[in-house]
Write a protein that holds these residues in place. Structure first.
Motif, short mmCIF file in Angstrom:
data_model
loop_
_atom_site.label_atom_id
_atom_site.label_comp_id
_atom_site.label_asym_id
_atom_site.label_seq_id
_atom_site.Cartn_x
_atom_site.Cartn_y
_atom_site.Cartn_z
N ILE A 160 -61.90 -57.12 105.22
CA ILE A 160 -60.95 -56.12 105.70
C ILE A 160 -59.55 -56.69 105.56
N ALA A 161 -58.70 -55.97 104.84
CA ALA A 161 -57.34 -56.44 104.59
C ALA A 161 -56.34 -55.51 105.26
N HIS A 162 -55.16 -56.07 105.53
CA HIS A 162 -54.10 -55.21 106.08
C HIS A 162 -52.79 -55.54 105.38
N ASP A 163 -51.91 -54.58 105.37
CA ASP A 163 -50.64 -54.75 104.67
C ASP A 163 -49.58 -53.96 105.42
N LYS A 164 -48.62 -54.71 105.98
CA LYS A 164 -47.54 -54.04 106.75
C LYS A 164 -46.30 -53.79 105.89
N ASN A 165 -46.40 -54.09 104.61
CA ASN A 165 -45.21 -53.97 103.77
C ASN A 165 -45.12 -52.64 103.02
N GLU A 166 -45.76 -51.61 103.56
CA GLU A 166 -45.67 -50.29 102.93
C GLU A 166 -44.63 -49.45 103.68
N ALA A 167 -44.06 -48.51 102.98
CA ALA A 167 -43.17 -47.55 103.63
C ALA A 167 -43.64 -46.15 103.26
N LYS A 168 -43.58 -45.26 104.26
CA LYS A 168 -44.05 -43.88 104.06
C LYS A 168 -42.84 -42.97 103.85
N ILE A 169 -42.94 -42.10 102.85
CA ILE A 169 -41.86 -41.14 102.56
C ILE A 169 -42.44 -39.73 102.62
N THR A 170 -41.76 -38.84 103.27
CA THR A 170 -42.20 -37.43 103.28
C THR A 170 -41.06 -36.54 102.78
N LEU A 171 -41.42 -35.65 101.86
CA LEU A 171 -40.48 -34.62 101.41
C LEU A 171 -40.97 -33.31 102.02
N THR A 172 -40.13 -32.62 102.77
CA THR A 172 -40.56 -31.37 103.42
C THR A 172 -40.20 -30.16 102.56
N ASN A 173 -41.04 -29.13 102.70
CA ASN A 173 -40.77 -27.83 102.08
C ASN A 173 -40.55 -27.91 100.57
N VAL A 174 -41.45 -28.66 99.92
CA VAL A 174 -41.40 -28.69 98.45
C VAL A 174 -42.00 -27.38 97.95
N PRO A 175 -41.37 -26.71 97.00
CA PRO A 175 -41.91 -25.42 96.50
C PRO A 175 -43.35 -25.61 96.03
N ASP A 176 -44.26 -24.77 96.46
CA ASP A 176 -45.68 -24.89 96.11
C ASP A 176 -45.93 -24.19 94.79
N LYS A 177 -45.54 -24.82 93.69
CA LYS A 177 -45.69 -24.19 92.37
C LYS A 177 -45.98 -25.28 91.33
N PRO A 178 -46.54 -24.91 90.19
CA PRO A 178 -46.86 -25.93 89.18
C PRO A 178 -45.62 -26.75 88.79
N GLY A 179 -45.81 -28.03 88.62
CA GLY A 179 -44.70 -28.89 88.17
C GLY A 179 -43.89 -29.50 89.29
N ALA A 180 -44.08 -29.02 90.51
CA ALA A 180 -43.26 -29.52 91.62
C ALA A 180 -43.56 -30.99 91.91
N VAL A 181 -44.86 -31.33 91.91
CA VAL A 181 -45.25 -32.70 92.22
C VAL A 181 -44.78 -33.66 91.12
N ALA A 182 -44.88 -33.22 89.86
CA ALA A 182 -44.41 -34.04 88.74
C ALA A 182 -42.92 -34.36 88.90
N ALA A 183 -42.17 -33.37 89.39
CA ALA A 183 -40.72 -33.57 89.56
C ALA A 183 -40.42 -34.67 90.58
N ILE A 184 -41.37 -34.92 91.50
CA ILE A 184 -41.19 -36.01 92.48
C ILE A 184 -41.52 -37.36 91.85
N PHE A 185 -42.68 -37.45 91.18
CA PHE A 185 -43.19 -38.76 90.80
C PHE A 185 -42.69 -39.26 89.45
N GLU A 186 -42.23 -38.37 88.59
CA GLU A 186 -41.68 -38.84 87.32
C GLU A 186 -40.45 -39.73 87.49
#
Lengths: 423, 423
Positions: free
Chosen positions: A265-291
Motif C-alpha cells: 500500500i503506497a501513499h503520495d501527498k504530492n498531488e494537487a487537485k484541480i476542478t473546472l466548474t461548468n465546462v460546456p457538456d459538448k464534444p471536444g470540451a474535455v480535449a480543450a482542457i487536456f491538450e
C-alpha cells in the motif's frame, strides 16, 4: 560461481571510513566465489556541491560542461573504492564511463544509456579483478562525458548488470528492502521477500522511494534480477545470502506461495487537485482542457467528470476534476487560466490538501473484489473518496490529506498485510 | 593575431567568484584578437583533500587509482571555467587529458608528458573557441589516467604551448614576476623584465619558488617564451601587455641592455650538512661514501674534502663534508650508518642550521671577480663560508642559517641590484 553487480549509494560512500566498510562487503562476495562489478555513487553531498558550483558559474550553464564537472564525484569514489579493495587484498581497478565505454545519447545532464562494451571488463573479471564503475556517467558521440540525471546510479547498475549478463544486481540503500507499506506509518509493515517489476514501478511511482523508477523499468525490460539490501546491517552478517532484502523479479519468477492478492500500500501527498466548474457538456470540451496541459508537459493522473447539470443555465454543463503533480500546480493554473476562453469553464478551483492511496498487487488480476474491499474499508471509517483510478495491478483513490495515515493503516489490516509479531 | 596559452593556479581557481575573474581576463585576450588555450589547476586545497582521501583509503595506494581520484580536481575547474567563459559571451569548451589526448609515460603519479595531439584543439581554436585544459593530467597506455606530480600544471601549460606552437605561455601566479631576490628580505628587490631559462632554473632550484623547475627545463628545451604574471593585479589593467611581469627567454633573446652581471640572489634553508670525520685518505674512500647515497636516490650538492691530517694516527685520514636536502637527512644518516664499516670513518656529524646563498647571472660567464666579490662582501660582515660550489652562471656558498637575511641583503647591494626608488 555467479556474476553480480553491487551498487552503493552516496551514504555508503560518504568518507573513507564507510568506503572501507563497502570494501569489506565486496570482499565477502568475492570470497563466496563470485565475479563482482561495483557501481558507486558520489559521496553524499558531493553532487550537490558540484551542481551548485555550476549554477554559481552561470545560471544558464552548458550541460556538456556541467557533465564534466558533476561526473567528477563518482570518478573520485570509484578510484577510492579500488584503493580500499586492494587494501583488503583484492585485485581491483576502476573503469570510467569513457574507458569501458558506456555509450549514451547526446542528451547531456539527462542522457540515456545505449550500448555498453564489456569486452575489457569481462576479461578483467575473469582475471579475478573486481571492477569499480562510477555510476551516473557515460560518454556520448564526440567522446564528450555525459551524466544520466539525478539518481542515475541505480540505472547505471541495472544497465551494467544487463550488459554483463549478471546473475543479480544488488542495490544497497538506506532501507533494508521493500515493505508492504511505509513502516513509519504502520509499524507492523512486513518486508517483502519478492516483488514484481510491475508492482515495484507502481509502488515507486506512488511514493515508496527505494529505487529510481527508470532503473526498475530498465530491469523489467532487460529481465535483470534486482535485490534491494540495506547498507547499514551488521557488517558480519553474510550479505546477499542469509539477510536477502527484497528481490525484484518478473511475474514468472514469483513463487505461487508468495503470490499474494495485495503486495503493498503506497501513499503520495504530492498531488494537487484541480476542478473546472461548468465546462460546456459538448464534444471536444474535455480535449480543450487536456491538450494545453499535455503541450506544457504536465502529467495528468486521475480524472473525474461529473454528470451534466442544467440548474438555471442555458446549455448543459459539467464539472471536471483531475490531479497533477504538486510541483506542476502553478504552471497548470497558468496554462488553464490562459485557456479559459477556449474551454469555456466558469471557475478554476484547486486543492493541495489531498493524498493518493494505492493498493498494488499482481494477484488482483485474477481476483474481483479488491476495489470494493477498499471502498468499504474507507467508508466504514468515514473517509470520503474524491477520485478513483485503476490499472491491472493497482487501485488508487484520492482522499483528504488529513486521513492519509488512517487510510493506510486500515487498508493494511483489511488486506491481511500486518505482520504477526508486531514491532 | 597570436596564439597564447594562459595558465591559472589554484588560488585563481578557488571558487566561482575567482573563476569569473579569470574568465574576464581570458575575454580580454580573446578580444585582443588572440587564439587562447587556458590551462587550469584544481581549486586551492582540493588536491590536498583528494590526496588525503587516497592516503586514508590505504597508506599503500595504487598510483593508477590515485591518478583517477586526484585528476578530478582539475576536471572540475576546467568544466566550471568553460561555463564561466560562455557566461561572458565567449565560445568555449573543456578538453580532458584523454580527450585531446595528452599522452604520457606510464609513471603514474609522476608521469612525463610525451606526444600531445592538437588536431581537434587547433580546429576548435580556429573556429573561435577558447580551449580549457585541466593541468596536471594526461593519459597513459591502456587509456589509464595519469598525473604529472605536484605542481605539474605549469609543465602542462608549457607542454601545451610547445605542442600548439603558441607564441607565448602566460603563467598567472601569486607573485607578479621574478625578482632579483625575495622582496620579503630585501624591500628594494627589483622585478626582472627578462630572465633566461638557465637563470630561472638556478633561481627556482635554489628557492625562488615561482615556477615548477620541470616546466622551466621543458620551456628551455622547447624554446617556449614563458611569462610570469600576477593573478591579483587590477582587473582592468591590460594584461599581458602594459604590465608584463617577467618574460623567461633564451639567452639570444636577451637584449644587451638587460644583460647584467648578476640577475638575482637566491637562498635555501632546506639543506643539511653532514660531516664524516677521519675518513681514510686512500683511493676509493670517497666513492664508498657517495655510492650508497646515490643508490638511495639522495641528491648530494656541495662537497668539501679537507686536507689529510695525521695527528696521532697510524694512517693518513681526512674529514669529508657535504650537503643533502633536509628532507633526505634521516635517510642519509641511516645509509651512512650502515656503511660505516665500508667507509671507515670515525664520527658522523650533521647540522641543519645552514643556508645556501647563490648569486646567479648569465653575465658572469664573461666576467671574472664575481666569486671574489661574494667572498669579500660576506667576510667584511663576519659571515663564515662553510662550503662553496660554482657553475657557469652561479656561485653558491653555505653559511650559518642565522646569517641568511644579512647575507642576501649585503650581496644584493654589493652587486648593484637595489632599486633606486625603495619600496
Amino acid at each position: 560461481m555467479a556474476r553480480i553487480v553491487m551498487k552503493f549509494g552516496g551514504t555508503s560512500m560518504a568518507g573513507t571510513e564507510r568506503i572501507r566498510i563497502v570494501a569489506a562487503r565486496v570482499k565477502r562476495e568475492v570470497e563466496a566465489g563470485n565475479q563482482v562489478a561495483v557501481v558507486v555513487s558520489a559521496m553524499a553531498g558531493e553532487t550537490d556541491r558540484l551542481v551548485n558550483f555550476c549554477r554559481e558559474a552561470s545560471s544558464l550553464y552548458d550541460p556538456r560542461e556541467y557533465d564534466v564537472v558533476v561526473s567528477a564525484g563518482e570518478q573520485i569514489t570509484s578510484g577510492l573504492l579500488a584503493i580500499a579493495l586492494q587494501a583488503v587484498g583484492l585485485k581491483a581497478r576502476s573503469w570510467m564511463g569513457w574507458q569501458l565505454p558506456i555509450r549514451t545519447s547526446d542528451g547531456h545532464a539527462s542522457a540515456r544509456i545505449g550500448e555498453i562494451d564489456t569486452t575489457g571488463l569481462v576479461a578483467s573479471l575473469e582475471r579475478g579483478e573486481v571492477a569499480v564503475i562510477p555510476g551516473f556517467q557515460g560518454v556520448a558521440s564526440g567522446e564528450r562525458v555525459t551524466t544520466l540525471g539525478r539518481g542515475g546510479s541505480d540505472t547505471s547498475a541495472v544497465a551494467m548488470a544487463a550488459a554483463m549478463k549478471a546473475d543479480r544486481c544488488d542495490i544497497y540503500t538506506d532501507v533494508d528492502g521493500v515493505y508492504t507499506t511505509d513502516p513509519r506509518i504502520v509499524p507492523r509493515a512486513r518486508k517483502l521477500k519478492r516483488v514484481t517489476y510491475e508492482e515495484m514501478l507502481e509502488l515507486a511511482s506512488v511514493g515508496a522511494k527505494v529505487l529510481q523508477t527508470r532503473s526498475v523499468g530498465l530491469a523489467m525490460k532487460e529481465k535483470v534480477r534486482v535485490q534491494v539490501l540495506s547498507s547499514f546491517v551488521d557488517e558480519a552478517a553474510p550479505l546477499g545470502h542469509a539477510e536477502p532484502g527484497t528481490l525484484i523479479v518478473s511475474e514468472e519468477d514469483l513463487g505461487d506461495m508468495e503470490r499474494q492478492l495485495i503486495t503493498g500500500i503506497a501513499h503520495d501527498k504530492n498531488e494537487a487537485k484541480i476542478t473546472l466548474t461548468n465546462v460546456p457538456d459538448k464534444p471536444g470540451a474535455v480535449a480543450a482542457i487536456f491538450e494545453p496541459l499535455a503541450e506544457a508537459n504536465i502529467n495528468v493522473d486521475m480524472i473525474i467528470q461529473n454528470i451534466a447539470h442544467l440548474k438555471g443555465q442555458a446549455a448543459p454543463s459539467t464539472d471536471v476534476t483531475f490531479t497533477v503533480p504538486g510541483a506542476d500546480l502553478a504552471r497548470s493554473l497558468d496554462v488553464l487560466g490562459k485557456a479559459q476562453g477556449a474551454i469555456g469553464y466558469v471557475e478554476l478551483v484547486h486543492d493541495t490538501r489531498v493524498a493518493k492511496i494505492s493498493v498494488v498487487g499482481v494477484g488482483m488480476k485474477s481476483h474481483a473484489g479488491v476495489a470494493s474491499t477498499m471502498f468499504k474499508t474507507l467508508g466504514e471509517r468515514g473517509i470520503n473518496i474524491l477520485a478513483i483510478t485503476t490499472s491491472e495491478i493497482k487501485v488508487s483513490v484520492l482522499i483528504e490529506e488529513d486521513y492519509t495515515e488512517l487510510a493506510v493503516r486500515v487498508l493494511h489490516t483489511a488486506y491481511g498485510l500486518d505482520a504477526e509479531d508486531a514491532a
